[in-house]
Design a protein around this motif. Structure first.
Motif, PDB file in Angstrom:
ATOM      1  N   LEU A  72       0.847  -1.180   0.000  1.00 34.26           N
ATOM      2  CA  LEU A  72       0.000   0.000   0.000  1.00 34.26           C
ATOM      3  C   LEU A  72       0.887   1.235   0.000  1.00 34.26           C
ATOM      4  N   VAL A  73       0.487   2.270  -0.729  1.00 31.82           N
ATOM      5  CA  VAL A  73       1.200   3.549  -0.755  1.00 31.82           C
ATOM      6  C   VAL A  73       0.227   4.630  -0.317  1.00 31.82           C
ATOM      7  N   LEU A  74       0.587   5.399   0.712  1.00 33.73           N
ATOM      8  CA  LEU A  74      -0.280   6.435   1.244  1.00 33.73           C
ATOM      9  C   LEU A  74       0.433   7.781   1.242  1.00 33.73           C
ATOM     10  N   ALA A  75      -0.243   8.777   0.704  1.00 34.55           N
ATOM     11  CA  ALA A  75       0.219  10.153   0.842  1.00 34.55           C
ATOM     12  C   ALA A  75      -0.124  10.635   2.243  1.00 34.55           C
ATOM     13  N   VAL A  76       0.823  11.282   2.910  1.00 39.22           N
ATOM     14  CA  VAL A  76       0.604  11.822   4.245  1.00 39.22           C
ATOM     15  C   VAL A  76       0.395  13.330   4.105  1.00 39.22           C
ATOM     16  N   THR A  77      -0.757  13.829   4.551  1.00 38.05           N
ATOM     17  CA  THR A  77      -1.074  15.242   4.410  1.00 38.05           C
ATOM     18  C   THR A  77      -1.463  15.844   5.750  1.00 38.05           C
ATOM     19  N   GLU A  78      -1.216  17.134   5.905  1.00 38.66           N
ATOM     20  CA  GLU A  78      -1.669  17.839   7.093  1.00 38.66           C
ATOM     21  C   GLU A  78      -3.190  17.964   7.082  1.00 38.66           C
ATOM     22  N   PHE A  79      -3.807  17.728   8.210  1.00 39.58           N
ATOM     23  CA  PHE A  79      -5.262  17.806   8.303  1.00 39.58           C
ATOM     24  C   PHE A  79      -5.768  19.223   8.025  1.00 39.58           C
ATOM     25  N   LEU A  80      -5.102  20.228   8.590  1.00 37.90           N
ATOM     26  CA  LEU A  80      -5.587  21.598   8.477  1.00 37.90           C
ATOM     27  C   LEU A  80      -5.288  22.217   7.123  1.00 37.90           C
ATOM     28  N   THR A  81      -4.071  22.019   6.612  1.00 36.21           N
ATOM     29  CA  THR A  81      -3.665  22.682   5.373  1.00 36.21           C
ATOM     30  C   THR A  81      -3.771  21.782   4.154  1.00 36.21           C
ATOM     31  N   GLN A  82      -3.866  20.476   4.359  1.00 37.24           N
ATOM     32  CA  GLN A  82      -3.867  19.467   3.295  1.00 37.24           C
ATOM     33  C   GLN A  82      -2.552  19.461   2.504  1.00 37.24           C
ATOM     34  N   ARG A  83      -1.527  20.048   3.069  1.00 37.13           N
ATOM     35  CA  ARG A  83      -0.213  20.070   2.428  1.00 37.13           C
ATOM     36  C   ARG A  83       0.434  18.693   2.517  1.00 37.13           C
ATOM     37  N   LEU A  84       1.164  18.295   1.482  1.00 37.80           N
ATOM     38  CA  LEU A  84       1.821  16.988   1.458  1.00 37.80           C
ATOM     39  C   LEU A  84       2.990  16.967   2.431  1.00 37.80           C
ATOM     40  N   VAL A  85       2.910  16.068   3.397  1.00 37.69           N
ATOM     41  CA  VAL A  85       3.925  15.936   4.443  1.00 37.69           C
ATOM     42  C   VAL A  85       4.941  14.855   4.110  1.00 37.69           C
ATOM     43  N   GLY A  86       4.482  13.755   3.501  1.00 39.38           N
ATOM     44  CA  GLY A  86       5.399  12.645   3.250  1.00 39.38           C
ATOM     45  C   GLY A  86       4.659  11.467   2.637  1.00 39.38           C
ATOM     46  N   THR A  87       5.285  10.312   2.745  1.00 36.21           N
ATOM     47  CA  THR A  87       4.737   9.069   2.207  1.00 36.21           C
ATOM     48  C   THR A  87       4.965   7.949   3.209  1.00 36.21           C
ATOM     49  N   VAL A  88       3.978   7.075   3.348  1.00 33.09           N
ATOM     50  CA  VAL A  88       4.138   5.816   4.084  1.00 33.09           C
ATOM     51  C   VAL A  88       3.824   4.687   3.117  1.00 33.09           C
ATOM     52  N   THR A  89       4.672   3.678   3.089  1.00 30.24           N
ATOM     53  CA  THR A  89       4.465   2.545   2.193  1.00 30.24           C
ATOM     54  C   THR A  89       4.459   1.239   2.979  1.00 30.24           C
ATOM     55  N   LEU A  90       3.642   0.320   2.516  1.00 29.12           N
ATOM     56  CA  LEU A  90       3.704  -1.071   2.956  1.00 29.12           C
ATOM     57  C   LEU A  90       4.156  -1.893   1.763  1.00 29.12           C
ATOM     58  N   GLN A  91       5.072  -2.835   1.995  1.00 24.20           N
ATOM     59  CA  GLN A  91       5.623  -3.624   0.896  1.00 24.20           C
ATOM     60  C   GLN A  91       6.004  -5.010   1.399  1.00 24.20           C
ATOM     61  N   ARG A  92       6.263  -5.896   0.416  1.00 23.34           N
ATOM     62  CA  ARG A  92       6.643  -7.280   0.742  1.00 23.34           C
ATOM     63  C   ARG A  92       5.644  -7.910   1.714  1.00 23.34           C
ATOM     64  N   THR A  93       4.372  -7.700   1.486  1.00 26.61           N
ATOM     65  CA  THR A  93       3.337  -8.197   2.384  1.00 26.61           C
ATOM     66  C   THR A  93       3.179  -9.704   2.249  1.00 26.61           C
ATOM     67  N   ASP A  94       3.202 -10.384   3.369  1.00 21.26           N
ATOM     68  CA  ASP A  94       2.974 -11.822   3.426  1.00 21.26           C
ATOM     69  C   ASP A  94       1.579 -12.039   4.027  1.00 21.26           C
ATOM     70  N   TRP A  95       0.629 -12.369   3.187  1.00 17.22           N
ATOM     71  CA  TRP A  95      -0.747 -12.477   3.638  1.00 17.22           C
ATOM     72  C   TRP A  95      -0.992 -13.727   4.490  1.00 17.22           C
ATOM     73  N   ARG A  96      -0.186 -14.753   4.315  1.00 14.30           N
ATOM     74  CA  ARG A  96      -0.389 -15.974   5.081  1.00 14.30           C
ATOM     75  C   ARG A  96      -0.047 -15.758   6.549  1.00 14.30           C
ATOM     76  N   ILE A  97       1.060 -15.103   6.810  1.00 10.42           N
ATOM     77  CA  ILE A  97       1.452 -14.862   8.201  1.00 10.42           C
ATOM     78  C   ILE A  97       1.047 -13.477   8.688  1.00 10.42           C
ATOM     79  N   ARG A  98       0.370 -12.691   7.832  1.00 14.03           N
ATOM     80  CA  ARG A  98      -0.116 -11.358   8.171  1.00 14.03           C
ATOM     81  C   ARG A  98       1.030 -10.480   8.669  1.00 14.03           C
ATOM     82  N   ALA A  99       2.012 -10.308   7.811  1.00 18.60           N
ATOM     83  CA  ALA A  99       3.181  -9.476   8.129  1.00 18.60           C
ATOM     84  C   ALA A  99       3.504  -8.608   6.920  1.00 18.60           C
TER      85      ALA A  99
END
Length: 220
Positions: A72-99
């Motif tokens: 998953l790729v998520l844009a991180v934004t400020e709640f008040l200004t909606q300015r782009l703060v950064g990015t959080v990513t999830l990768q190499r997801t193993d669905w069997r072991i939920r990691a």
């Protein structure tokens, strides 16, 4: 035929931030954010980072991580200004072991405000509480102390070192960026780690607040 598992199209709200899918309107801010020496040094993103790179990332690469079940790729934004703060990513997801493995970067103007901690904790809580995940892993370059501080502050446990497992970049003579090999420090966070951390706190920090979740339709 059973479809491959994938994360939902999600919006996560914390005390000061909203994490959501990247949109076309983010392209200019994304180019500005990625034009930074620390991001160039610690990540494998193209350099220089162009508008074409940003458009491809927003329209193709980021959505594919979710729809193809890798993460998953998520844009991180400020709640008040909606300015782009950064990015959080999830990768190499193993669905069997939920990691899954989490990564994060922060725009130069937003550093030092605790945004990375707040964003990563919000995502980890969502994974544990809403998605039934049992483990989140982080990997930080041996010399990337700022990233290591984030891991420590949110309660991650250091598990060891992967020798020579990563690549970082530094500027050589003439201003060219050259890749060098580095060790990676491995950290993990389990649901009980967050429970223990919450129990130790009285009053909370700026990034230890509520987390709200909104599931979007795929067309959003």
């Amino acid at each position: 035929m059973t479809s491959a598992p994938a994360f939902p199209d999600i919006s996560i709200s914390t005390e000061r931030l909203v994490l959501r899918a990247y949109e076309e309107a983010d392209v200019a801010s994304l180019v500005e954010m990625m034009d930074d020496e620390l991001i160039t040094a610690w990540t494998g993103v193209p350099h220089p980072y162009t508008e074409s790179d940003a458009r491809d990332f927003v329209a193709r690469a980021a959505p594919a991580e979710r729809t193809e079940g890798r993460g998953l790729v998520l844009a991180v934004t400020e709640f008040l200004t909606q300015r782009l703060v950064g990015t959080v990513t999830l990768q190499r997801t193993d669905w069997r072991i939920r990691a899954t493995e989490i990564g994060y970067l922060t725009a130069v103007w937003a550093r030092g405000e605790g945004y990375a901690c707040e964003a990563v904790l919000g995502v980890c809580r969502w994974l544990f509480e809403q998605q039934g995940f049992a483990r989140v892993e982080l990997r930080t370059a041996a010399d990337n102390t700022a990233s290591q501080q984030v891991a420590q502050k949110i309660g991650c446990v250091s598990e060891g070192v992967l020798r020579g497992a990563g690549l970082v970049r530094s500027q050589a003579d003439g201003g060219h960026w050259a890749e060098t090999r580095t060790d990676l420090l491995v950290w993990s966070l389990l649901p009980e780690d967050l429970d223990e951390q919450s129990g130790r706190r009285s009053g909370g920090d700026a990034y230890d607040t509520y987390t709200a979740y909104t599931a979007y339709a795929d067309w959003h």
